[in-house]
Design a protein around this motif. Structure first.
Motif, short mmCIF file in Angstrom:
data_model
loop_
_atom_site.label_atom_id
_atom_site.label_comp_id
_atom_site.label_asym_id
_atom_site.label_seq_id
_atom_site.Cartn_x
_atom_site.Cartn_y
_atom_site.Cartn_z
N ILE A 147 0.83 -1.20 0.00
CA ILE A 147 0.00 0.00 0.00
C ILE A 147 0.88 1.26 0.00
O ILE A 147 0.55 2.24 -0.66
CB ILE A 147 -0.95 0.02 1.24
CG1 ILE A 147 -1.81 -1.23 1.28
CG2 ILE A 147 -1.77 1.28 1.26
CD1 ILE A 147 -3.04 -1.24 0.44
N GLU A 148 2.01 1.22 0.70
CA GLU A 148 2.90 2.39 0.79
C GLU A 148 3.45 2.79 -0.59
O GLU A 148 3.86 3.92 -0.79
CB GLU A 148 4.09 2.12 1.73
CG GLU A 148 3.71 1.81 3.17
CD GLU A 148 3.24 0.36 3.39
OE1 GLU A 148 3.76 -0.57 2.73
OE2 GLU A 148 2.33 0.20 4.20
N SER A 194 -13.11 8.67 -5.00
CA SER A 194 -12.94 10.06 -4.58
C SER A 194 -11.50 10.33 -4.15
O SER A 194 -10.78 9.43 -3.73
CB SER A 194 -13.89 10.37 -3.42
OG SER A 194 -13.46 9.68 -2.26
N GLN A 195 -11.11 11.61 -4.24
CA GLN A 195 -9.77 12.02 -3.80
C GLN A 195 -9.57 11.75 -2.31
O GLN A 195 -8.52 11.25 -1.91
CB GLN A 195 -9.52 13.49 -4.17
CG GLN A 195 -8.16 14.02 -3.76
CD GLN A 195 -8.13 14.57 -2.34
OE1 GLN A 195 -9.09 15.16 -1.87
NE2 GLN A 195 -7.02 14.35 -1.66
N PRO A 196 -10.57 12.05 -1.45
CA PRO A 196 -10.38 11.76 -0.02
C PRO A 196 -10.10 10.26 0.24
O PRO A 196 -9.36 9.93 1.15
CB PRO A 196 -11.68 12.21 0.62
CG PRO A 196 -12.21 13.27 -0.30
CD PRO A 196 -11.81 12.81 -1.67
N LEU A 197 -10.69 9.39 -0.56
CA LEU A 197 -10.44 7.96 -0.40
C LEU A 197 -8.98 7.63 -0.69
O LEU A 197 -8.33 6.90 0.08
CB LEU A 197 -11.37 7.13 -1.30
CG LEU A 197 -11.23 5.60 -1.19
CD1 LEU A 197 -11.54 5.13 0.23
CD2 LEU A 197 -12.12 4.91 -2.19
N ILE A 198 -8.44 8.20 -1.76
CA ILE A 198 -7.02 8.00 -2.10
C ILE A 198 -6.15 8.54 -0.96
O ILE A 198 -5.19 7.90 -0.53
CB ILE A 198 -6.65 8.66 -3.44
CG1 ILE A 198 -7.41 8.02 -4.61
CG2 ILE A 198 -5.14 8.63 -3.67
CD1 ILE A 198 -7.03 6.60 -4.96
N ALA A 199 -6.50 9.72 -0.44
CA ALA A 199 -5.73 10.33 0.66
C ALA A 199 -5.74 9.43 1.89
O ALA A 199 -4.69 9.24 2.53
CB ALA A 199 -6.31 11.70 1.00
N SER A 224 -2.45 7.60 3.50
CA SER A 224 -2.04 7.95 4.87
C SER A 224 -2.10 6.75 5.81
O SER A 224 -1.65 6.82 6.96
CB SER A 224 -2.94 9.07 5.42
OG SER A 224 -4.25 8.59 5.63
N GLY A 225 -2.67 5.64 5.33
CA GLY A 225 -2.76 4.44 6.16
C GLY A 225 -3.97 4.43 7.07
O GLY A 225 -4.10 3.57 7.94
N ASN A 226 -4.88 5.39 6.88
CA ASN A 226 -6.09 5.46 7.72
C ASN A 226 -7.22 4.59 7.23
O ASN A 226 -8.31 4.62 7.79
CB ASN A 226 -6.59 6.92 7.79
CG ASN A 226 -5.65 7.81 8.55
OD1 ASN A 226 -4.84 7.33 9.34
ND2 ASN A 226 -5.73 9.10 8.30
N LEU A 227 -6.98 3.83 6.17
CA LEU A 227 -8.03 2.97 5.61
C LEU A 227 -7.39 1.71 5.08
O LEU A 227 -6.33 1.76 4.44
CB LEU A 227 -8.75 3.72 4.47
CG LEU A 227 -9.85 2.95 3.74
CD1 LEU A 227 -11.09 2.86 4.62
CD2 LEU A 227 -10.20 3.64 2.44
N ASP A 228 -8.00 0.59 5.36
CA ASP A 228 -7.53 -0.69 4.85
C ASP A 228 -8.46 -1.05 3.68
O ASP A 228 -9.55 -1.57 3.89
CB ASP A 228 -7.60 -1.74 5.96
CG ASP A 228 -6.87 -3.02 5.56
OD1 ASP A 228 -6.13 -2.99 4.57
OD2 ASP A 228 -7.07 -4.03 6.26
N PRO A 229 -8.04 -0.74 2.45
CA PRO A 229 -8.93 -0.93 1.30
C PRO A 229 -9.09 -2.39 0.90
O PRO A 229 -8.27 -3.24 1.24
CB PRO A 229 -8.23 -0.15 0.19
CG PRO A 229 -6.79 -0.21 0.55
CD PRO A 229 -6.74 -0.21 2.06
N LYS A 230 -10.15 -2.64 0.13
CA LYS A 230 -10.37 -3.97 -0.42
C LYS A 230 -9.27 -4.29 -1.41
O LYS A 230 -8.73 -3.40 -2.08
CB LYS A 230 -11.71 -4.02 -1.18
CG LYS A 230 -12.93 -3.94 -0.33
CD LYS A 230 -14.15 -4.06 -1.24
CE LYS A 230 -15.43 -4.01 -0.44
NZ LYS A 230 -16.60 -4.04 -1.33
N LEU A 231 -8.94 -5.55 -1.52
CA LEU A 231 -7.91 -5.98 -2.46
C LEU A 231 -8.26 -5.58 -3.88
O LEU A 231 -7.39 -5.17 -4.65
CB LEU A 231 -7.71 -7.51 -2.37
CG LEU A 231 -6.65 -8.09 -3.29
CD1 LEU A 231 -5.29 -7.46 -3.02
CD2 LEU A 231 -6.58 -9.60 -3.15
#
Length: 183
Positions: free
Chosen positions: A5-6, A29-34, A38-45
């Protein structure tokens, strides 16, 4: 396949694209990418996979000098009058151009130099030769130079010239870099 992710932020910055642009290309959305960066969200694979697909596609057609330069390059000679230089700049809607003598870059002329000369000399400035008010030449880069380097160089220069061997084949301004990011 394993995804770091990094790597998203590093790859995005290396490509010189904004979070907003990446979000548009991925369809989020851009906030989702942000939040992902930043590591504040663990996205789906599936989302991570889609982001990496977009980044890899962009890497394949990365923005370089050749893809954003303007060609052919408008120029004046050192013996051109300021009036003639101003006419070319206004007619073509350009803010700066190289000064070339016998195919060699010897300086540059910019709107700033023209305005300074008009302030100093008044209307008589129009008869002055470019060699009397030209500034140092713009830096010269290769057609393969990447957007990140181009952007950094433009912080210290109004334009960059693109050369293949001894031949000037293009010019890049800050406007061209902004246009590349918009597209």
């Amino acid at each position: 396949m394993f995804f770091e992710i990094e790597e998203i932020k590093r790859k995005r910055k290396k490509l010189g694209i904004t979070q907003k642009k990446l979000a548009e290309l991925v369809g989020v959305s851009q906030p989702l990418i942000a939040r992902i960066e930043s590591g504040n969200l663990d996205p789906k694979l599936s989302l991570v996979r889609k982001i990496f697909e977009v980044l890899e596609e962009l890497e394949g057609k990365s923005v370089n000098a050749r893809s954003i330069m303007n060609s052919p390059v408008k120029f004046v000679t050192s013996s051109t009058t300021l009036r003639e230089a101003i006419e070319i700049m206004m007619e073509d809607g350009i803010s700066q151009m190289p000064v070339m003598d016998n195919g060699r870059v010897v300086g540059s002329i910019t709107e700033g130099a023209v305005v300074r000369l008009i302030l100093e000399k008044g209307v008589e400035a129009s008869a002055i030769k470019v060699k009397e008010c030209m500034e140092p030449p713009f830096p010269i880069i290769s057609p393969d130079e990447r957007l990140e380097t181009i952007s950094k160089m433009l912080l210290g220069s109004p334009a960059l010239l693109v050369a293949e061997g001894d031949r000037i084949v293009g010019i890049i301004t800050k406007h061209d870099v902004m246009k590349a990011l918009k597209e």
